[in-house]
Scaffold this motif. Structure first.
Motif, PDB file in Angstrom:
ATOM      1  N   LEU A 118      -2.612   1.692  11.976  1.00  0.00           N
ATOM      2  CA  LEU A 118      -3.753   2.554  11.650  1.00  0.00           C
ATOM      3  C   LEU A 118      -4.870   1.819  10.915  1.00  0.00           C
ATOM      4  CD1 LEU A 118      -1.935   5.804  10.462  1.00  0.00           C
ATOM      5  CD2 LEU A 118      -2.910   5.313  12.704  1.00  0.00           C
ATOM      6  N   LYS A 119      -4.592   0.620  10.456  1.00  0.00           N
ATOM      7  CA  LYS A 119      -5.579  -0.151   9.691  1.00  0.00           C
ATOM      8  C   LYS A 119      -6.882  -0.234  10.482  1.00  0.00           C
ATOM      9  CE  LYS A 119      -5.546  -3.054   6.004  1.00  0.00           C
ATOM     10  NZ  LYS A 119      -5.829  -2.418   4.754  1.00  0.00           N
ATOM     11  N   ASN A 120      -7.989   0.099   9.834  1.00  0.00           N
ATOM     12  CA  ASN A 120      -9.339   0.054  10.422  1.00  0.00           C
ATOM     13  C   ASN A 120      -9.538   1.021  11.584  1.00  0.00           C
ATOM     14  OD1 ASN A 120     -10.176  -2.029   8.610  1.00  0.00           O
ATOM     15  ND2 ASN A 120      -9.026  -3.468   9.871  1.00  0.00           N
ATOM     16  N   SER A 121      -8.762   2.085  11.641  1.00  0.00           N
ATOM     17  CA  SER A 121      -8.866   3.070  12.723  1.00  0.00           C
ATOM     18  C   SER A 121      -9.631   4.305  12.272  1.00  0.00           C
ATOM     19  CB  SER A 121      -7.469   3.503  13.171  1.00  0.00           C
ATOM     20  OG  SER A 121      -6.762   2.445  13.720  1.00  0.00           O
ATOM     21  N   THR A 122      -9.956   5.123  13.245  1.00  0.00           N
ATOM     22  CA  THR A 122     -10.475   6.464  12.990  1.00  0.00           C
ATOM     23  C   THR A 122      -9.304   7.419  13.172  1.00  0.00           C
ATOM     24  OG1 THR A 122     -12.670   5.861  13.771  1.00  0.00           O
ATOM     25  CG2 THR A 122     -12.132   8.200  13.758  1.00  0.00           C
ATOM     26  N   VAL A 123      -9.137   8.332  12.217  1.00  0.00           N
ATOM     27  CA  VAL A 123      -7.989   9.246  12.235  1.00  0.00           C
ATOM     28  C   VAL A 123      -8.475  10.681  12.067  1.00  0.00           C
ATOM     29  CG1 VAL A 123      -6.336   7.537  11.382  1.00  0.00           C
ATOM     30  CG2 VAL A 123      -7.633   8.913   9.748  1.00  0.00           C
ATOM     31  N   TRP A 124      -7.603  11.617  12.379  1.00  0.00           N
ATOM     32  CA  TRP A 124      -7.942  13.026  12.151  1.00  0.00           C
ATOM     33  C   TRP A 124      -6.776  13.818  11.621  1.00  0.00           C
ATOM     34  CZ3 TRP A 124      -6.823  16.396  16.698  1.00  0.00           C
ATOM     35  CH2 TRP A 124      -6.628  15.710  17.896  1.00  0.00           C
ATOM     36  N   PHE A 125      -7.159  14.742  10.723  1.00  0.00           N
ATOM     37  CA  PHE A 125      -6.184  15.579  10.027  1.00  0.00           C
ATOM     38  C   PHE A 125      -6.698  17.016   9.957  1.00  0.00           C
ATOM     39  CE2 PHE A 125      -6.058  11.418   7.796  1.00  0.00           C
ATOM     40  CZ  PHE A 125      -4.771  11.040   8.110  1.00  0.00           C
ATOM     41  N   ILE A 138     -10.000   5.474   8.437  1.00  0.00           N
ATOM     42  CA  ILE A 138      -8.861   5.279   7.527  1.00  0.00           C
ATOM     43  C   ILE A 138      -9.351   4.723   6.192  1.00  0.00           C
ATOM     44  CG2 ILE A 138      -8.181   2.955   8.248  1.00  0.00           C
ATOM     45  CD1 ILE A 138      -5.699   5.810   7.633  1.00  0.00           C
ATOM     46  N   ASN A 139     -10.432   3.956   6.206  1.00  0.00           N
ATOM     47  CA  ASN A 139     -11.010   3.450   4.953  1.00  0.00           C
ATOM     48  C   ASN A 139     -11.481   4.602   4.077  1.00  0.00           C
ATOM     49  OD1 ASN A 139     -10.537   0.999   6.134  1.00  0.00           O
ATOM     50  ND2 ASN A 139     -12.679   0.478   6.427  1.00  0.00           N
ATOM     51  N   CYS A 140     -12.001   5.645   4.695  1.00  0.00           N
ATOM     52  CA  CYS A 140     -12.425   6.828   3.937  1.00  0.00           C
ATOM     53  C   CYS A 140     -11.218   7.599   3.396  1.00  0.00           C
ATOM     54  CB  CYS A 140     -13.294   7.727   4.806  1.00  0.00           C
ATOM     55  SG  CYS A 140     -14.913   7.007   5.168  1.00  0.00           S
ATOM     56  N   VAL A 141     -10.125   7.607   4.145  1.00  0.00           N
ATOM     57  CA  VAL A 141      -8.891   8.230   3.643  1.00  0.00           C
ATOM     58  C   VAL A 141      -8.408   7.463   2.415  1.00  0.00           C
ATOM     59  CG1 VAL A 141      -6.511   8.864   4.185  1.00  0.00           C
ATOM     60  CG2 VAL A 141      -8.280   9.056   5.949  1.00  0.00           C
ATOM     61  N   GLU A 142      -8.494   6.150   2.460  1.00  0.00           N
ATOM     62  CA  GLU A 142      -8.118   5.326   1.306  1.00  0.00           C
ATOM     63  C   GLU A 142      -8.973   5.685   0.096  1.00  0.00           C
ATOM     64  OE1 GLU A 142      -8.529   1.248   2.519  1.00  0.00           O
ATOM     65  OE2 GLU A 142      -6.964   1.423   4.030  1.00  0.00           O
ATOM     66  N   LYS A 143     -10.269   5.836   0.307  1.00  0.00           N
ATOM     67  CA  LYS A 143     -11.182   6.207  -0.782  1.00  0.00           C
ATOM     68  C   LYS A 143     -10.805   7.577  -1.352  1.00  0.00           C
ATOM     69  CE  LYS A 143     -16.136   6.560  -1.763  1.00  0.00           C
ATOM     70  NZ  LYS A 143     -17.499   6.413  -1.191  1.00  0.00           N
ATOM     71  N   GLU A 153       0.360   2.449   0.833  1.00  0.00           N
ATOM     72  CA  GLU A 153       0.583   1.123   1.390  1.00  0.00           C
ATOM     73  C   GLU A 153       0.715   1.223   2.898  1.00  0.00           C
ATOM     74  OE1 GLU A 153       4.658  -0.766   0.997  1.00  0.00           O
ATOM     75  OE2 GLU A 153       4.817   0.796  -0.548  1.00  0.00           O
ATOM     76  N   TYR A 154       0.451   0.104   3.535  1.00  0.00           N
ATOM     77  CA  TYR A 154       0.632  -0.003   4.979  1.00  0.00           C
ATOM     78  C   TYR A 154       1.968  -0.679   5.223  1.00  0.00           C
ATOM     79  CZ  TYR A 154      -4.189   1.347   5.751  1.00  0.00           C
ATOM     80  OH  TYR A 154      -5.368   2.050   5.797  1.00  0.00           O
ATOM     81  N   ILE A 155       2.716  -0.120   6.157  1.00  0.00           N
ATOM     82  CA  ILE A 155       4.008  -0.708   6.484  1.00  0.00           C
ATOM     83  C   ILE A 155       4.052  -1.009   7.978  1.00  0.00           C
ATOM     84  CG2 ILE A 155       5.243   0.359   4.564  1.00  0.00           C
ATOM     85  CD1 ILE A 155       6.349   2.414   6.534  1.00  0.00           C
ATOM     86  N   ASN A 156       4.807  -2.017   8.312  1.00  0.00           N
ATOM     87  CA  ASN A 156       4.957  -2.421   9.702  1.00  0.00           C
ATOM     88  C   ASN A 156       6.222  -1.785  10.263  1.00  0.00           C
ATOM     89  OD1 ASN A 156       5.228  -3.649  12.155  1.00  0.00           O
ATOM     90  ND2 ASN A 156       4.885  -5.720  11.397  1.00  0.00           N
ATOM     91  N   LEU A 157       6.055  -0.734  11.047  1.00  0.00           N
ATOM     92  CA  LEU A 157       7.206  -0.027  11.599  1.00  0.00           C
ATOM     93  C   LEU A 157       7.846  -0.765  12.776  1.00  0.00           C
ATOM     94  CD1 LEU A 157       5.774   3.599  11.442  1.00  0.00           C
ATOM     95  CD2 LEU A 157       7.554   2.618  10.010  1.00  0.00           C
ATOM     96  N   GLU A 158       7.213  -1.855  13.185  1.00  0.00           N
ATOM     97  CA  GLU A 158       7.776  -2.666  14.274  1.00  0.00           C
ATOM     98  C   GLU A 158       8.563  -3.863  13.750  1.00  0.00           C
ATOM     99  OE1 GLU A 158       7.513  -1.534  17.361  1.00  0.00           O
ATOM    100  OE2 GLU A 158       6.384   0.117  16.477  1.00  0.00           O
ATOM    101  N   GLU A 159       8.473  -4.090  12.470  1.00  0.00           N
ATOM    102  CA  GLU A 159       9.108  -5.248  11.855  1.00  0.00           C
ATOM    103  C   GLU A 159      10.638  -5.184  11.984  1.00  0.00           C
ATOM    104  OE1 GLU A 159       8.863  -7.517   7.536  1.00  0.00           O
ATOM    105  OE2 GLU A 159       8.059  -5.501   7.766  1.00  0.00           O
TER     106      GLU A 159
END
Length: 163
Positions: A118-125, A138-143, A153-159
């Motif tokens: 989701l990093k640097n994405s546009t999201v909707w809720f 997503i930067n605005c969600v962080e704000k 935090e961001y986690i890597n679900l593919e790791e």
């Protein structure tokens, strides 16, 4: 109710678009909503003893591997919260779970996790109402979360994680 969220977003000078539509109670219901960005889902999860609560946000189309998440979080067991616990923590029903609902979590006892994709994405809720969808970066969600004093935090679900 959505006006409370819009007021905070406006005070923070966060750019967003809001769309009104028929109510959507599940991610499946939301598939017909004609908004130009991909959907996300917000899941409220807990560990076995309810000592750790997590809000996980990931793409709607992504399947959650709960065993992998459990390993990432170093938890013995992860499951969905009950509707009752959800109401106690963020005062919303399951179809309203989103970072916006954290306005109601005065205890700040929910750990917010975003899938790294989701990093640097546009999201909707949903802004507490499932007949509206609010779109923002997503930067605005962080704000927004920073304003509420929530860590995320961001986690890597593919790791690949070894136990």
């Amino acid at each position: 109710m959505k006006n409370i969220i819009f007021k905070v977003l406006d005070e923070l000078e966060i750019k967003y678009n809001n769309y009104e539509h028929l109510p959507a109670f599940t991610c499946e219901d939301a598939k017909w909503i004609d908004i130009p960005w991909e959907r996300v889902k917000s899941l409220l999860l807990r560990n076995k003893h309810k000592t750790n609560i997590y809000m996980l946000v990931l793409w709607d189309k992504k399947k959650l591997d709960s065993n992998k998440l459990r390993k990432i979080l170093k938890e013995n067991k992860i499951s969905f919260t009950t509707k009752e616990l959800m109401n106690e923590l963020i005062w919303v029903d399951p179809w309203h779970v989103s970072p916006f609902a954290l306005v109601n979590n005065k205890e700040k006892n929910i750990k917010v996790l975003f899938d790294i994709e989701l990093k640097n994405s546009t999201v909707w809720f949903h802004p507490w109402q499932n007949d509206n969808t609010t779109v923002l970066s997503i930067n605005c969600v962080e704000k927004f979360l920073n304003h509420l004093w929530f860590n995320y935090e961001y986690i890597n679900l593919e790791e690949n994680i070894e136990e």
